[in-house]
Design a protein around this motif. Structure first.
Motif, PDB file in Angstrom:
ATOM      1  N   PRO A 227      33.348  49.919  43.862  1.00 55.89           N
ATOM      2  CA  PRO A 227      32.520  48.963  44.608  1.00 55.89           C
ATOM      3  C   PRO A 227      31.143  48.751  43.990  1.00 55.89           C
ATOM      4  O   PRO A 227      30.524  49.691  43.462  1.00 55.89           O
ATOM      5  CB  PRO A 227      32.396  49.606  45.994  1.00 55.89           C
ATOM      6  CG  PRO A 227      33.556  50.543  46.087  1.00 55.89           C
ATOM      7  CD  PRO A 227      33.793  51.051  44.699  1.00 55.89           C
ATOM      8  N   LEU A 228      30.669  47.496  44.061  1.00 59.95           N
ATOM      9  CA  LEU A 228      29.327  47.133  43.607  1.00 59.95           C
ATOM     10  C   LEU A 228      28.632  46.337  44.702  1.00 59.95           C
ATOM     11  O   LEU A 228      29.264  45.501  45.353  1.00 59.95           O
ATOM     12  CB  LEU A 228      29.397  46.242  42.357  1.00 59.95           C
ATOM     13  CG  LEU A 228      29.583  46.871  40.992  1.00 59.95           C
ATOM     14  CD1 LEU A 228      29.582  45.776  39.927  1.00 59.95           C
ATOM     15  CD2 LEU A 228      28.494  47.898  40.692  1.00 59.95           C
ATOM     16  N   PRO A 229      27.325  46.538  44.881  1.00 61.29           N
ATOM     17  CA  PRO A 229      26.593  45.781  45.907  1.00 61.29           C
ATOM     18  C   PRO A 229      26.162  44.401  45.390  1.00 61.29           C
ATOM     19  O   PRO A 229      24.973  44.118  45.207  1.00 61.29           O
ATOM     20  CB  PRO A 229      25.399  46.678  46.215  1.00 61.29           C
ATOM     21  CG  PRO A 229      25.128  47.370  44.917  1.00 61.29           C
ATOM     22  CD  PRO A 229      26.476  47.583  44.269  1.00 61.29           C
ATOM     23  N   VAL A 230      27.139  43.538  45.124  1.00 62.40           N
ATOM     24  CA  VAL A 230      26.870  42.157  44.712  1.00 62.40           C
ATOM     25  C   VAL A 230      27.237  41.259  45.882  1.00 62.40           C
ATOM     26  O   VAL A 230      28.364  41.337  46.399  1.00 62.40           O
ATOM     27  CB  VAL A 230      27.674  41.759  43.466  1.00 62.40           C
ATOM     28  CG1 VAL A 230      27.388  40.307  43.086  1.00 62.40           C
ATOM     29  CG2 VAL A 230      27.355  42.684  42.302  1.00 62.40           C
ATOM     30  N   SER A 231      26.317  40.416  46.314  1.00 62.21           N
ATOM     31  CA  SER A 231      26.569  39.553  47.466  1.00 62.21           C
ATOM     32  C   SER A 231      26.056  38.147  47.180  1.00 62.21           C
ATOM     33  O   SER A 231      25.233  37.940  46.278  1.00 62.21           O
ATOM     34  CB  SER A 231      25.881  40.124  48.714  1.00 62.21           C
ATOM     35  OG  SER A 231      24.483  40.200  48.528  1.00 62.21           O
ATOM     36  N   PRO A 390      21.050  54.211  39.764  1.00 56.28           N
ATOM     37  CA  PRO A 390      20.781  54.637  41.145  1.00 56.28           C
ATOM     38  C   PRO A 390      20.262  53.528  42.056  1.00 56.28           C
ATOM     39  O   PRO A 390      20.529  53.537  43.264  1.00 56.28           O
ATOM     40  CB  PRO A 390      19.735  55.742  40.962  1.00 56.28           C
ATOM     41  CG  PRO A 390      19.976  56.279  39.586  1.00 56.28           C
ATOM     42  CD  PRO A 390      20.388  55.086  38.772  1.00 56.28           C
ATOM     43  N   ALA A 391      19.526  52.561  41.502  1.00 57.69           N
ATOM     44  CA  ALA A 391      18.929  51.521  42.344  1.00 57.69           C
ATOM     45  C   ALA A 391      19.959  50.683  43.086  1.00 57.69           C
ATOM     46  O   ALA A 391      19.640  50.058  44.097  1.00 57.69           O
ATOM     47  CB  ALA A 391      18.046  50.602  41.489  1.00 57.69           C
ATOM     48  N   LEU A 392      21.200  50.689  42.600  1.00 57.40           N
ATOM     49  CA  LEU A 392      22.247  49.915  43.273  1.00 57.40           C
ATOM     50  C   LEU A 392      22.835  50.642  44.473  1.00 57.40           C
ATOM     51  O   LEU A 392      23.512  50.008  45.295  1.00 57.40           O
ATOM     52  CB  LEU A 392      23.383  49.587  42.289  1.00 57.40           C
ATOM     53  CG  LEU A 392      23.067  48.620  41.154  1.00 57.40           C
ATOM     54  CD1 LEU A 392      24.290  48.468  40.258  1.00 57.40           C
ATOM     55  CD2 LEU A 392      22.624  47.268  41.694  1.00 57.40           C
ATOM     56  N   PHE A 393      22.583  51.937  44.575  1.00 59.65           N
ATOM     57  CA  PHE A 393      23.323  52.717  45.566  1.00 59.65           C
ATOM     58  C   PHE A 393      22.422  53.515  46.506  1.00 59.65           C
ATOM     59  O   PHE A 393      22.858  54.478  47.132  1.00 59.65           O
ATOM     60  CB  PHE A 393      24.302  53.654  44.843  1.00 59.65           C
ATOM     61  CG  PHE A 393      25.305  52.900  44.007  1.00 59.65           C
ATOM     62  CD1 PHE A 393      26.376  52.261  44.594  1.00 59.65           C
ATOM     63  CD2 PHE A 393      25.137  52.789  42.640  1.00 59.65           C
ATOM     64  CE1 PHE A 393      27.285  51.547  43.837  1.00 59.65           C
ATOM     65  CE2 PHE A 393      26.041  52.070  41.871  1.00 59.65           C
ATOM     66  CZ  PHE A 393      27.115  51.446  42.474  1.00 59.65           C
ATOM     67  N   GLU A 395      20.214  53.904  50.039  1.00 63.34           N
ATOM     68  CA  GLU A 395      20.482  53.465  51.401  1.00 63.34           C
ATOM     69  C   GLU A 395      19.884  52.087  51.643  1.00 63.34           C
ATOM     70  O   GLU A 395      20.498  51.220  52.275  1.00 63.34           O
ATOM     71  CB  GLU A 395      19.891  54.475  52.398  1.00 63.34           C
ATOM     72  CG  GLU A 395      20.175  54.121  53.861  1.00 63.34           C
ATOM     73  CD  GLU A 395      21.666  54.127  54.192  1.00 63.34           C
ATOM     74  OE1 GLU A 395      22.082  53.348  55.074  1.00 63.34           O
ATOM     75  OE2 GLU A 395      22.415  54.896  53.547  1.00 63.34           O
ATOM     76  N   GLU A 396      18.710  51.857  51.083  1.00 64.93           N
ATOM     77  CA  GLU A 396      18.061  50.542  51.251  1.00 64.93           C
ATOM     78  C   GLU A 396      18.894  49.452  50.585  1.00 64.93           C
ATOM     79  O   GLU A 396      19.045  48.357  51.117  1.00 64.93           O
ATOM     80  CB  GLU A 396      16.668  50.580  50.627  1.00 64.93           C
ATOM     81  CG  GLU A 396      15.906  49.273  50.779  1.00 64.93           C
ATOM     82  CD  GLU A 396      14.525  49.349  50.145  1.00 64.93           C
ATOM     83  OE1 GLU A 396      13.836  48.312  50.129  1.00 64.93           O
ATOM     84  OE2 GLU A 396      14.136  50.450  49.679  1.00 64.93           O
ATOM     85  N   ALA A 397      19.467  49.773  49.406  1.00 67.68           N
ATOM     86  CA  ALA A 397      20.288  48.792  48.707  1.00 67.68           C
ATOM     87  C   ALA A 397      21.538  48.470  49.502  1.00 67.68           C
ATOM     88  O   ALA A 397      21.941  47.315  49.614  1.00 67.68           O
ATOM     89  CB  ALA A 397      20.656  49.303  47.321  1.00 67.68           C
ATOM     90  N   ARG A 398      22.169  49.499  50.070  1.00 62.78           N
ATOM     91  CA  ARG A 398      23.389  49.274  50.856  1.00 62.78           C
ATOM     92  C   ARG A 398      23.094  48.399  52.070  1.00 62.78           C
ATOM     93  O   ARG A 398      23.891  47.546  52.454  1.00 62.78           O
ATOM     94  CB  ARG A 398      24.008  50.591  51.272  1.00 62.78           C
ATOM     95  CG  ARG A 398      24.723  51.330  50.139  1.00 62.78           C
ATOM     96  CD  ARG A 398      25.547  52.485  50.693  1.00 62.78           C
ATOM     97  NE  ARG A 398      24.705  53.534  51.232  1.00 62.78           N
ATOM     98  CZ  ARG A 398      24.257  54.567  50.520  1.00 62.78           C
ATOM     99  NH1 ARG A 398      24.568  54.654  49.242  1.00 62.78           N
ATOM    100  NH2 ARG A 398      23.504  55.483  51.065  1.00 62.78           N
ATOM    101  N   CYS A 399      21.937  48.588  52.682  1.00 59.27           N
ATOM    102  CA  CYS A 399      21.602  47.820  53.878  1.00 59.27           C
ATOM    103  C   CYS A 399      21.252  46.376  53.552  1.00 59.27           C
ATOM    104  O   CYS A 399      21.333  45.490  54.433  1.00 59.27           O
ATOM    105  CB  CYS A 399      20.424  48.462  54.608  1.00 59.27           C
ATOM    106  SG  CYS A 399      20.832  50.073  55.343  1.00 59.27           S
ATOM    107  N   SER A 400      20.839  46.119  52.296  1.00 56.05           N
ATOM    108  CA  SER A 400      20.406  44.765  51.939  1.00 56.05           C
ATOM    109  C   SER A 400      21.560  43.841  51.584  1.00 56.05           C
ATOM    110  O   SER A 400      21.360  42.644  51.418  1.00 56.05           O
ATOM    111  CB  SER A 400      19.431  44.835  50.744  1.00 56.05           C
ATOM    112  OG  SER A 400      20.116  45.164  49.562  1.00 56.05           O
ATOM    113  N   VAL A 401      22.764  44.389  51.422  1.00 49.01           N
ATOM    114  CA  VAL A 401      23.911  43.581  51.031  1.00 49.01           C
ATOM    115  C   VAL A 401      24.680  43.121  52.247  1.00 49.01           C
ATOM    116  O   VAL A 401      24.915  43.906  53.157  1.00 49.01           O
ATOM    117  CB  VAL A 401      24.823  44.373  50.075  1.00 49.01           C
ATOM    118  CG1 VAL A 401      26.062  43.558  49.748  1.00 49.01           C
ATOM    119  CG2 VAL A 401      24.082  44.718  48.810  1.00 49.01           C
TER     120      VAL A 401
END
Length: 401
Positions: A227-231, A390-393, A395-401
């Motif tokens: 998984p990647l936080p791309v939205s 690390p910047a992709l994963f 908690e703040e990154a997860r919440c922004s997607v």
């Protein structure tokens, strides 16, 4: 399900026939790899078809993205010349215009911030020239301008044409383009290495797969087990009726554009962007908002774009708007693309997350991915674009997607 029949299994399957996928496929085939490009839709019909064709350094602060943009701006003219030599000038005509950019401040505070940014960019090698009288470069610009910086390196091309030309080179070298085929995930061996792409037409064995799915890259990455936080981040553009040549001479935008690009806010952000096309129409942007894949064209957003554009160029007040269109840009929480192999799934490569800069960054992205894939020394540091940074994963990154 039947297996897609090919004479030989490809060394790489590129999922996504937009400009980034096309650039990756071109760079890989130029190095001798057998490549198949898959897309569930027609070539360049997604994000690429809804872009302005910008090749910019002016909107980027010093850092990895600026370095990638500088490499890409150097690469684009050479790449287009190579395509013209290989395919002929007609197929390689992508309406490339090294027109330059002009960033305009309309308040004293914006002018001071713009001067500071330009100084930092110059230290990073950008040609950024303060302009005391911006009306000399843009005669129809508002007299309210309080300062401006000229960026001669900024350019423009037609994104659908360039994606088509890149893919024409791929097929000329023996590669395959398969549209109407949806990539559903991957198969992998015991050690997790990719062995095939699963598709709506059956499994396609391959040596590797490149995730160039743009705003849909997060979904494909998840289906592939990494998984990647791309939205998606939606943007709208207004198109005016054709104007006389020279009405708008550069890509012109207000000094707030850089902040809008770098904002991580989910809500609506707008800034003024005005530029002419070769056909004489004027493109007016830009907006950014994270609303999932909601494709609604909101009239209230278009009104804001029109109001801000006419403030910057009063001559546009009497010009009719012909149409409006929107698209989705691949957003990552740290505003950097993902380029390279995913260590969680060997054989899975990513080229995504460029948000609104994918067209400009595509040339260097394709080169970097192909260099890494073939074991060549990369032309710039790939570390900031790693899939496991690390910047992709956070908690703040997860919440922004």
């Amino acid at each position: 399900m039947p297996v897609l029949l090919l004479r030989k299994h490809p060394d790489a399957v590129v999922v996504g026939a937009g400009v980034v996928g096309a650039a990756c496929a071109e760079a890989l085939t130029r190095r001798g790899l057998r490549v198949t490009v898959l897309d569930r839709a027609p070539v360049a019909s997604g994000t690429t078809a809804r872009g302005e064709g910008n090749l910019l350094v002016s909107d980027k602060r010093p850092g990895p993205e600026l370095a990638l943009a500088q490499a890409s701006l150097r690469r684009w003219p050479r790449l287009l010349a190579e395509l013209a030599a290989e395919l002929g000038p007609r197929l390689a005509d992508c309406e490339y215009e090294p027109k330059g950019g002009l960033v305009v401040a309309t308040t004293d505070a914006e002018a001071a911030a713009l001067r500071t940014l330009a100084a930092a960019q110059r230290a990073a090698g950008v040609d950024a020239r303060p302009v005391a009288a911006p009306a000399v470069l843009e005669p129809h610009l508002t007299p309210e301008a309080r300062g401006a910086v000229h960026y001669p390196e900024d350019a423009q091309l037609q994104p659908v044409l360039v994606a088509t030309a890149l893919l024409a080179a791929v097929t000329a070298r023996g590669g395959a383009i398969r549209t109407g085929v949806e990539a559903l995930g991957v198969r992998h061996g015991r050690r997790g290495r990719v062995t095939a792409v699963t598709t709506s037409a059956g499994p396609l064995p391959c040596g590797s797969v490149v995730n160039a799915c743009g705003p849909w890259a997060g979904s494909f990455a998840a289906a592939a087990g990494a998984p990647l936080p791309v939205s998606p981040r939606r943007g709208l553009i207004l198109v005016t009726a054709p104007l006389p040549p020279g009405t708008v001479r550069h890509k012109v935008y207000d000094a707030g554009y850089v902040g809008a690009v770098g904002s991580g806010a989910a809500g609506l952000r707008t800034s003024t962007v005005v530029e002419a096309t070769r056909a004489g129409t004027v493109l007016i942007g830009s907006s950014r908002e994270r609303v999932g894949f909601d494709a609604t064209v909101r009239v209230e957003v278009l009104r804001v774009l029109a109001r801000r554009a006419t403030a910057l160029f009063p001559v546009l007040r009497e010009v009719p708007a012909l149409r409006a269109y929107g698209g989705f840009r691949p957003y990552t929480p740290d505003h950097l693309p993902v380029i390279g192999e995913d260590p969680r799934r060997p054989g899975l490569w990513h080229a995504t997350g460029h948000e609104g800069a994918g067209i400009g960054l595509a040339a260097a992205t394709g080169e970097l991915l192909a260099e890494l894939r073939t074991g060549q020394t990369p032309h710039l540091d790939p570390a900031p674009f790693r899939a496991d940074r690390p910047a992709l994963f956070t908690e703040e990154a997860r919440c922004s997607v």
